[in-house]
Design an enzyme around this catalytic site. Structure first.
Site: not given
Length: 337
Positions: A31, A120, A122
């Site tokens: 990534d 994403d 987080e």
């Protein structure tokens, strides 16, 4: 009314690449983001990498300046790729960020090399700047709503379920360990030798980020399966839902709905009446004679439906009448009394 699924595989040509190296937990990948810089994607491939996640966007006002070069470069050497969006749940609603993501690189395309996009979510890395806590000052209920709004809009726009990247600890703290997203592939972040405990709602991870810096380039990732399964995730089968109804003893409808990401072409329907009825009208795309009817639907686009209507001459006999219909391998029996 009975609902059944018809699955037809669509082959998409892709670039040929060497046999892949297997990571400890599956197929190796990486990534990357703007911070990774320029990438020699041929070296990534030759080192065993078979897929790449590339950051596209963040919030509704940031797009990776290197995205086009990184995303296109991965595809050019035959890697399977996916774009990801770094969520900023305190800034706008989830649907707005999904739209920004899709419009700026996160759209899924049917080329056999593109995975669904990634949400994403987080720990808030900007606590010192935005003054928000780990969960961006959202309650677990509000965070679940935000994620649902993002993933729902993404699916509406692309017909694919977004991959969700997160950690188990953040998911527990910030969503209350929600079980509502198990249909979305999980990209689990846990740096170490084992994936460890999963967030609730998932029985397995699809991808695993085991280190923020790997031996190839960027983060170190693996796909939990074979290379063939990875390609299937990038190029899923077409899906057509078949449903039907007997409106009366002389009128029947069959609905074909494309619930998958691909356009479906040359869909063939065959039917035969029973109970002494004869077909007197059918369409669209149908021919008929006596008790038999055949239809050819040239194309059904994703998210669209085609309804076939069949009219019959009613039988004078009492009892059950109807029509048996076959679409591919799916059989539907419509009955009226």
């Amino acid at each position: 009314m009975r609902r059944l699924s018809l699955v037809a595989m669509i082959a998409v040509a892709g670039l040929m690449i060497p046999a892949s190296a297997q990571a400890a937990d599956g197929v190796a990948g990486v990534d990357v983001s703007n911070w990774t810089g320029d990438i020699d994607w041929a070296k990534v491939r030759d080192a065993g990498g078979r897929f790449a996640f590339v950051q596209a966007t963040e919030g509704v006002d940031y797009r990776n300046a290197r995205f086009d070069a990184q995303y296109g470069g991965a595809a050019a050497v035959g890697l399977i790729r996916s774009a990801y969006h770094f969520a900023q749940p305190h800034e706008t609603d989830g649907a707005a960020q999904a739209d920004y993501f899709v419009d700026n690189g996160g759209a899924w395309i049917s080329d056999g090399q593109t995975l669904p996009g990634v949400l994403d979510v987080e720990d808030n890395p900007y606590k010192d700047k935005n003054g928000k806590n780990t969960c961006y000052d959202l309650s677990p209920e509000d965070m679940v709503t935000w994620i649902r709004d993002f993933t729902t809009r993404y699916h509406q726009r692309t017909k694919r379920p977004a991959i969700i990247y997160t950690t188990t600890s953040w998911w527990k703290t910030c969503t209350g360990d929600s079980t509502k997203f198990g249909k979305n592939p999980l990209w689990l972040a846990r740096w170490g030798a084992e994936p460890g405990e999963l967030p609730s709602g998932w029985k397995k991870h699809t991808f695993w980020q085991s280190a923020d810096k790997g031996p190839i380039v960027g983060g170190q990732d693996s796909f939990n399966g074979t290379e063939s399964q990875l390609k299937s995730l990038a190029n899923p089968p077409a899906e057509v839902t078949v449903s039907g109804a007997a409106k009366s003893r002389k009128l029947y409808t069959i609905t074909l709905k494309n619930t998958g990401p691909h356009a479906v072409t040359d869909v063939r329907l065959a039917g035969r009446t029973f109970g002494g009825q004869k077909v007197v009208k059918a369409g669209p795309g149908c021919s008929f004679s006596g008790t038999a009817v055949r239809c050819v639907i040239p194309k059904v686009n994703p998210g669209h439906s085609i309804r076939v209507t069949i009219a019959t001459k009613p039988s004078k006999a009492r009892g059950t009448v109807g029509i048996n219909v076959t679409v591919g391998s799916v059989k539907v029996s419509l009955k009226a009394r």
